[in-house]
Design a protein around this motif. Structure first.
Motif, PDB file in Angstrom:
ATOM      1  N   ASN A  20      -0.320   9.890 -10.781  1.00  0.00           N
ATOM      2  CA  ASN A  20       0.200  10.779 -10.610  1.00  0.00           C
ATOM      3  C   ASN A  20       0.310  11.733  -9.183  1.00  0.00           C
ATOM      4  N   GLU A  21      -0.884  11.110  -8.471  1.00  0.00           N
ATOM      5  CA  GLU A  21      -0.762  11.463  -6.940  1.00  0.00           C
ATOM      6  C   GLU A  21      -0.213  10.652  -5.923  1.00  0.00           C
ATOM      7  N   ILE A  22       0.451   9.734  -6.485  1.00  0.00           N
ATOM      8  CA  ILE A  22       1.369   9.024  -5.634  1.00  0.00           C
ATOM      9  C   ILE A  22       2.711   9.580  -5.499  1.00  0.00           C
ATOM     10  N   VAL A  23       2.838  10.334  -4.319  1.00  0.00           N
ATOM     11  CA  VAL A  23       3.969  11.155  -3.768  1.00  0.00           C
ATOM     12  C   VAL A  23       4.850  10.541  -2.600  1.00  0.00           C
ATOM     13  N   GLU A  24       4.338   9.437  -1.869  1.00  0.00           N
ATOM     14  CA  GLU A  24       4.870   9.046  -0.869  1.00  0.00           C
ATOM     15  C   GLU A  24       5.806   7.642  -1.546  1.00  0.00           C
ATOM     16  N   ASP A  25       6.912   7.754  -1.146  1.00  0.00           N
ATOM     17  CA  ASP A  25       7.967   6.725  -1.490  1.00  0.00           C
ATOM     18  C   ASP A  25       7.651   5.360  -1.143  1.00  0.00           C
ATOM     19  N   TRP A  26       7.027   5.193   0.134  1.00  0.00           N
ATOM     20  CA  TRP A  26       6.778   3.965   0.776  1.00  0.00           C
ATOM     21  C   TRP A  26       5.521   3.274  -0.066  1.00  0.00           C
ATOM     22  N   VAL A  27       4.311   4.285  -0.546  1.00  0.00           N
ATOM     23  CA  VAL A  27       3.537   3.795  -1.221  1.00  0.00           C
ATOM     24  C   VAL A  27       3.791   3.386  -2.654  1.00  0.00           C
ATOM     25  N   GLN A  28       4.588   4.215  -3.309  1.00  0.00           N
ATOM     26  CA  GLN A  28       5.185   3.708  -4.641  1.00  0.00           C
ATOM     27  C   GLN A  28       5.970   2.243  -4.489  1.00  0.00           C
ATOM     28  N   HIS A  29       6.697   2.069  -3.457  1.00  0.00           N
ATOM     29  CA  HIS A  29       7.014   0.809  -3.089  1.00  0.00           C
ATOM     30  C   HIS A  29       6.295  -0.411  -3.044  1.00  0.00           C
ATOM     31  N   LEU A  30       5.144  -0.050  -2.496  1.00  0.00           N
ATOM     32  CA  LEU A  30       3.966  -0.977  -2.499  1.00  0.00           C
ATOM     33  C   LEU A  30       3.700  -1.443  -3.762  1.00  0.00           C
ATOM     34  N   PHE A  31       3.259  -0.352  -4.508  1.00  0.00           N
ATOM     35  CA  PHE A  31       3.084  -0.668  -6.022  1.00  0.00           C
ATOM     36  C   PHE A  31       4.121  -1.411  -6.919  1.00  0.00           C
ATOM     37  N   ASP A  32       5.347  -0.814  -6.796  1.00  0.00           N
ATOM     38  CA  ASP A  32       6.273  -1.564  -7.282  1.00  0.00           C
ATOM     39  C   ASP A  32       6.576  -3.011  -7.107  1.00  0.00           C
ATOM     40  N   LYS A  33       6.662  -3.502  -5.737  1.00  0.00           N
ATOM     41  CA  LYS A  33       6.840  -4.874  -5.463  1.00  0.00           C
ATOM     42  C   LYS A  33       5.539  -5.484  -5.421  1.00  0.00           C
ATOM     43  N   GLN A  34       4.426  -5.049  -6.042  1.00  0.00           N
ATOM     44  CA  GLN A  34       3.297  -5.783  -6.276  1.00  0.00           C
ATOM     45  C   GLN A  34       2.300  -6.178  -4.988  1.00  0.00           C
ATOM     46  N   ILE A  35       2.693  -5.461  -3.756  1.00  0.00           N
ATOM     47  CA  ILE A  35       2.134  -5.712  -2.492  1.00  0.00           C
ATOM     48  C   ILE A  35       0.754  -5.049  -2.575  1.00  0.00           C
ATOM     49  N   CYS A  36       0.450  -4.197  -3.322  1.00  0.00           N
ATOM     50  CA  CYS A  36      -0.941  -3.782  -3.647  1.00  0.00           C
ATOM     51  C   CYS A  36      -1.072  -3.495  -5.098  1.00  0.00           C
ATOM     52  N   PHE A  37      -2.186  -3.399  -5.412  1.00  0.00           N
ATOM     53  CA  PHE A  37      -2.483  -3.199  -6.943  1.00  0.00           C
ATOM     54  C   PHE A  37      -4.060  -2.869  -7.030  1.00  0.00           C
ATOM     55  N   TRP A  38      -4.536  -2.354  -8.203  1.00  0.00           N
ATOM     56  CA  TRP A  38      -6.016  -2.228  -8.387  1.00  0.00           C
ATOM     57  C   TRP A  38      -6.685  -3.402  -8.782  1.00  0.00           C
ATOM     58  N   ASN A  39      -7.751  -3.435  -8.222  1.00  0.00           N
ATOM     59  CA  ASN A  39      -8.600  -4.645  -8.567  1.00  0.00           C
ATOM     60  C   ASN A  39      -9.137  -4.626  -9.756  1.00  0.00           C
ATOM     61  N   PRO A  40      -8.815  -5.390 -10.849  1.00  0.00           N
ATOM     62  CA  PRO A  40      -9.260  -5.213 -12.396  1.00  0.00           C
ATOM     63  C   PRO A  40     -10.801  -5.215 -12.321  1.00  0.00           C
ATOM     64  N   LYS A  41     -11.683  -5.806 -11.572  1.00  0.00           N
ATOM     65  CA  LYS A  41     -13.053  -6.105 -11.582  1.00  0.00           C
ATOM     66  C   LYS A  41     -13.711  -4.869 -10.927  1.00  0.00           C
ATOM     67  N   ILE A  42     -13.086  -4.312  -9.893  1.00  0.00           N
ATOM     68  CA  ILE A  42     -13.608  -3.295  -9.042  1.00  0.00           C
ATOM     69  C   ILE A  42     -12.606  -2.071  -9.001  1.00  0.00           C
ATOM     70  N   PRO A  43     -12.687  -1.225 -10.082  1.00  0.00           N
ATOM     71  CA  PRO A  43     -11.661  -0.026 -10.303  1.00  0.00           C
ATOM     72  C   PRO A  43     -11.237   0.736  -9.151  1.00  0.00           C
ATOM     73  N   ASP A  44     -12.338   0.952  -8.186  1.00  0.00           N
ATOM     74  CA  ASP A  44     -11.799   1.898  -7.052  1.00  0.00           C
ATOM     75  C   ASP A  44     -11.623   0.972  -5.772  1.00  0.00           C
ATOM     76  N   GLN A  45     -11.084   0.066  -6.000  1.00  0.00           N
ATOM     77  CA  GLN A  45     -10.607  -1.018  -4.889  1.00  0.00           C
ATOM     78  C   GLN A  45      -8.981  -1.390  -5.021  1.00  0.00           C
ATOM     79  N   LEU A  46      -8.287  -0.925  -4.084  1.00  0.00           N
ATOM     80  CA  LEU A  46      -6.860  -1.425  -3.976  1.00  0.00           C
ATOM     81  C   LEU A  46      -6.933  -2.703  -3.041  1.00  0.00           C
ATOM     82  N   ARG A  47      -6.110  -3.720  -3.737  1.00  0.00           N
ATOM     83  CA  ARG A  47      -6.108  -4.973  -3.309  1.00  0.00           C
ATOM     84  C   ARG A  47      -4.825  -5.279  -2.562  1.00  0.00           C
ATOM     85  N   PHE A  48      -4.543  -5.998  -1.595  1.00  0.00           N
ATOM     86  CA  PHE A  48      -3.185  -6.301  -0.975  1.00  0.00           C
ATOM     87  C   PHE A  48      -2.766  -7.853  -1.195  1.00  0.00           C
TER      88      PHE A  48
END
Length: 89
Positions: A20-48
């Motif tokens: 709910n905190e992702i308000v930047e379109d360019w950040v949402q685009h990174l998630f939508d295109k799977q350029i970045c994603f949350w690390n399933p083994k380390i929940p507070d780590q964003l991987r690229f």
């Protein structure tokens, strides 16, 4: 948010693990295109994806310098080197 880096104005987003905190379109685009994603083994780590490589932690900042240029900056460094600009109303 827009920030000033030296004389250059760039986009920045502080990494938070709340969709709910992702308000930047360019950040949402990174998630939508799977350029970045949350690390399933380390929940507070964003991987690229391999194209960008690396990771960011909650509290770090992503600096968007262009279509294929994203930089990860620690909160401490961000406070030293960047100036937040007022949002336009």
């Amino acid at each position: 948010m827009q920030v000033k880096m030296g004389e250059q104005i760039v986009e920045a987003w502080q990494v938070v693990h709340d969709e709910n905190e992702i308000v930047e379109d360019w950040v949402q685009h990174l998630f939508d295109k799977q350029i970045c994603f949350w690390n399933p083994k380390i929940p507070d780590q964003l991987r690229f994806s391999l194209m960008f490589g690396g990771a960011a932690r909650v509290g770090d900042y992503l600096i968007y310098l262009g279509k294929s240029d994203i930089k990860v900056v620690s909160e401490k460094r961000f406070k030293k080197e960047f100036t937040k600009l007022e949002a336009k109303k």
